[in-house]
Motif scaffolding. Sequence first.
Motif, PDB file in Angstrom:
ATOM      1  N   GLY A  45       0.731  -1.104   0.000  1.00  0.00           N
ATOM      2  CA  GLY A  45      -0.190   0.041   0.029  1.00  0.00           C
ATOM      3  C   GLY A  45       0.987   1.282  -0.008  1.00  0.00           C
ATOM      4  N   ARG A  46       1.949   1.121   0.638  1.00  0.00           N
ATOM      5  CA  ARG A  46       2.934   2.400   0.883  1.00  0.00           C
ATOM      6  C   ARG A  46       3.509   2.686  -0.502  1.00  0.00           C
ATOM      7  NH1 ARG A  46       5.218   1.672   6.829  1.00  0.00           N
ATOM      8  NH2 ARG A  46       3.606   2.826   7.935  1.00  0.00           N
ATOM      9  N   ASN A  47       3.836   1.651  -1.328  1.00  0.00           N
ATOM     10  CA  ASN A  47       4.213   1.776  -2.449  1.00  0.00           C
ATOM     11  C   ASN A  47       3.362   2.643  -3.574  1.00  0.00           C
ATOM     12  OD1 ASN A  47       6.927   0.443  -2.007  1.00  0.00           O
ATOM     13  ND2 ASN A  47       6.222  -1.404  -2.706  1.00  0.00           N
ATOM     14  N   VAL A  48       1.980   2.321  -3.434  1.00  0.00           N
ATOM     15  CA  VAL A  48       1.379   2.844  -4.234  1.00  0.00           C
ATOM     16  C   VAL A  48       1.357   4.276  -3.903  1.00  0.00           C
ATOM     17  CG1 VAL A  48      -1.264   3.263  -4.860  1.00  0.00           C
ATOM     18  CG2 VAL A  48      -0.428   1.144  -4.324  1.00  0.00           C
ATOM     19  N   GLY A  49       1.187   4.904  -2.567  1.00  0.00           N
ATOM     20  CA  GLY A  49       1.596   6.185  -2.280  1.00  0.00           C
ATOM     21  C   GLY A  49       2.835   6.882  -2.628  1.00  0.00           C
ATOM     22  N   LEU A  50       3.919   6.021  -2.572  1.00  0.00           N
ATOM     23  CA  LEU A  50       5.434   6.629  -3.068  1.00  0.00           C
ATOM     24  C   LEU A  50       5.141   6.859  -4.545  1.00  0.00           C
ATOM     25  CD1 LEU A  50       7.680   4.296  -0.981  1.00  0.00           C
ATOM     26  CD2 LEU A  50       7.132   6.748  -0.426  1.00  0.00           C
ATOM     27  N   LYS A  51       4.645   6.048  -5.224  1.00  0.00           N
ATOM     28  CA  LYS A  51       4.438   6.122  -6.749  1.00  0.00           C
ATOM     29  C   LYS A  51       3.669   7.340  -6.955  1.00  0.00           C
ATOM     30  CE  LYS A  51       3.185   3.656 -10.907  1.00  0.00           C
ATOM     31  NZ  LYS A  51       2.017   4.532 -11.605  1.00  0.00           N
TER      32      LYS A  51
END
Length: 291
Positions: free
Chosen positions: A67-73
């Motif tokens: 989920g955090r990777n979605v935000g980072l992207k």
Amino acid sequence: MSLPRLGVVIVTMGTRPQELEALLASVEKQDVPATRVVLIGNATPLADVTADVAKIPVEENLGCPGGRNVGLKTLRESGEVDVVIELDDDGLLIADDVFRKVQQLFAADPKLGIVGFRIADEHGHTERRWVPRLRAGNPMHRGLVTAFLGGGHAFSVPMLNRIGDWAGEFFFGHEETDLAWRALDDDWKILYEPELVLQHPKTSPARHAVYYRFTARNRVWLARRRLPLPLALVYLGVWIILTLARIRSFTGLKAWCGGFVEGMRTPCGPRKPMKWRTVWRMTRLGRPPLI
């Protein structure tokens, strides 16, 4: 000395609406505002969230790192953020100058990759397991460390551009260690700053069998991905001994053993063991990659 632009990522499953509302309010009251705040809904539509933030619901639960990777992207594609602050959805910023202090820390040191917050319960107490060093008696001791807590921290975007984002396949457990070891191996610094406080309820993560499974599997994956072979064998041996000494539940032990076997048999992602000079650096910082 230019001040970095700040972005915030919060991942939620929609199970803590009151805590999330309080956290978003504490983000809003910071005396240095974030350029962007991104809320990721892990298998939740975020329909009841009224805060003025970017809401990104995803259909499946990607786990915290996924989920955090979605935000980072999202933040990276915006081109408007130099430092990312990530916060647990049941955390709370009790001071209004946290973002300003984060901004100043990264502006002062271009090799600073990660800043770890101090986690404290509602009474201001910080448990030993929340202090990212082996000698954890004094939670107010500031300094360079080899680890950070996932509940509250800040990342340099230039660092992430070099080492990559979270290991999403971990889903839950030891993803912080994987990222910290990659950062150290690329010569970035990790700072534990106890003045940056995230209030967080005192709960035990070891309350479900799935915790033991993921803990064991991901620890094996971590060793296979990041450690030179001699250290990987010692590291896993140490944790087998510690686990046998600590686990009091047969159900938990059975899940842990199943996870360990799963970690040995299943793909763990690309292997890139850390340099021996990184091992020595971690040893000098007080925590060699063995425990």
